[in-house]
Motif scaffolding. Structure first.
Motif, PDB file in Angstrom:
ATOM      1  N   TYR A  68      48.430  41.104  43.535  1.00 19.34           N
ATOM      2  CA  TYR A  68      47.210  41.590  44.292  1.00 19.34           C
ATOM      3  C   TYR A  68      47.238  41.585  45.453  1.00 19.34           C
ATOM      4  O   TYR A  68      47.757  40.560  46.264  1.00 19.34           O
ATOM      5  CB  TYR A  68      46.641  40.736  43.646  1.00 19.34           C
ATOM      6  N   TRP A  73      44.527  41.659  48.905  1.00 17.84           N
ATOM      7  CA  TRP A  73      42.775  40.795  48.434  1.00 17.84           C
ATOM      8  C   TRP A  73      41.756  41.664  48.438  1.00 17.84           C
ATOM      9  O   TRP A  73      40.578  41.118  47.588  1.00 17.84           O
ATOM     10  CB  TRP A  73      42.750  40.123  50.510  1.00 17.84           C
ATOM     11  N   LEU A  82      30.207  39.376  41.436  1.00  9.50           N
ATOM     12  CA  LEU A  82      30.918  38.669  40.321  1.00  9.50           C
ATOM     13  C   LEU A  82      30.323  38.824  38.905  1.00  9.50           C
ATOM     14  O   LEU A  82      31.551  38.221  38.281  1.00  9.50           O
ATOM     15  CB  LEU A  82      30.943  37.987  41.259  1.00  9.50           C
ATOM     16  N   GLU A  85      32.368  38.770  35.220  1.00 14.05           N
ATOM     17  CA  GLU A  85      32.725  37.580  35.013  1.00 14.05           C
ATOM     18  C   GLU A  85      31.884  38.505  32.856  1.00 14.05           C
ATOM     19  O   GLU A  85      32.872  37.208  32.294  1.00 14.05           O
ATOM     20  CB  GLU A  85      31.849  36.679  35.259  1.00 14.05           C
ATOM     21  N   LYS A 116      41.925  37.714  35.774  1.00 14.50           N
ATOM     22  CA  LYS A 116      40.822  36.714  35.925  1.00 14.50           C
ATOM     23  C   LYS A 116      39.790  36.549  36.948  1.00 14.50           C
ATOM     24  O   LYS A 116      40.554  37.889  38.230  1.00 14.50           O
ATOM     25  CB  LYS A 116      41.001  35.034  35.749  1.00 14.50           C
ATOM     26  N   THR A 126      38.647  37.132  40.758  1.00 13.18           N
ATOM     27  CA  THR A 126      39.081  37.124  41.695  1.00 13.18           C
ATOM     28  C   THR A 126      38.105  38.068  43.115  1.00 13.18           C
ATOM     29  O   THR A 126      37.969  39.008  42.626  1.00 13.18           O
ATOM     30  CB  THR A 126      40.788  36.895  42.098  1.00 13.18           C
ATOM     31  N   THR A 153      40.364  41.206  42.262  1.00 11.79           N
ATOM     32  CA  THR A 153      39.746  41.860  41.125  1.00 11.79           C
ATOM     33  C   THR A 153      39.240  42.375  40.855  1.00 11.79           C
ATOM     34  O   THR A 153      38.417  43.446  40.179  1.00 11.79           O
ATOM     35  CB  THR A 153      40.001  41.248  39.814  1.00 11.79           C
ATOM     36  N   ASP A 185      39.484  33.908  55.915  1.00 12.57           N
ATOM     37  CA  ASP A 185      39.978  32.998  54.852  1.00 12.57           C
ATOM     38  C   ASP A 185      40.259  32.044  55.445  1.00 12.57           C
ATOM     39  O   ASP A 185      39.285  31.507  55.974  1.00 12.57           O
ATOM     40  CB  ASP A 185      41.805  32.881  54.764  1.00 12.57           C
TER      41      ASP A 185
END
Length: 203
Positions: A34, A36, A95, A99, A115, A117, A120, A143
């Protein structure tokens, strides 16, 4: 409209410098690994410092750096570096929405969503909810890396207090999303000198 000077590091191979230059900027796509921030054009903004770091420490093979001018509306950058509202929006809206979809697909669908992230969630929102939920052209992120060389306490009393220090240079990336290539302008060869010289003579 704002202008951001950015740098992109790319591997070099046996092809002519002019062929490589014509193919730039490099477009990163989700495949076995993937991206980022989903598919797009990834840059190091403001300085070539991390562009050279990426080539030397990560690619570990011959590389070149190209400089670009990104022309974009400020409000079209989803900024998870310095915009508190955007960071909260990601966690409280994007998010949580993802979820809920993830849990539903995990329980009731044969095709399960990956999942949750950053990668995703952003990829899903861009592909299915772009207009109503995530109408941005680019995204900034960093980061959790700490730059020990440039790290310094804020005051003489900071050493005794948790997290009261300036963490140094931040590894900030700017991703211009795939369908927004028109924002990328002003392409100029930057490093190495051979690359710059060949393109200058061809111009």
């Amino acid at each position: 409209m704002i202008q951001i000077t950015c740098y992109q590091t790319c591997k070099t191979d046996s092809r002519d410098w002019r062929v490589l230059y014509d193919e730039f900027p490099h477009h990163a796509k989700n495949s076995n690994e993937y991206q980022w921030l989903s598919d797009g054009y990834y840059f190091w903004p403001d300085s070539d410092h991390f562009a050279k770091w990426w080539g030397t420490d990560r690619l570990r093979q011959p590389y070149c750096i190209t400089c670009y001018l990104i022309h974009i509306e400020y409000e079209k950058i989803f900024d998870m570096v310095g915009n508190v509202s955007h960071i909260k929006y990601f966690f409280e809206k994007l998010l949580k929405s993802y979820e809920a979809l993830y849990e539903h697909s995990r329980k009731f669908s044969s095709k399960k969503l990956p999942k949750p992230t950053i990668a995703t969630v952003i990829d899903h929102m861009r592909n299915f909810y772009k207009e109503e939920t995530f109408n941005f052209k680019a995204m900034k992120v960093l980061d959790a890396w700490i730059d020990e060389e440039f790290c310094i306490d804020f005051t003489p009393n900071s050493a005794s207090k948790k997290n009261e220090y300036f963490p140094g240079l931040a590894r900030i990336q700017l991703c211009v999303f795939s369908d927004e290539k028109q924002c990328i302008q002003g392409k100029i060869p930057h490093y190495p000198n051979e690359y710059c010289d060949v393109i200058a003579k061809a111009s």
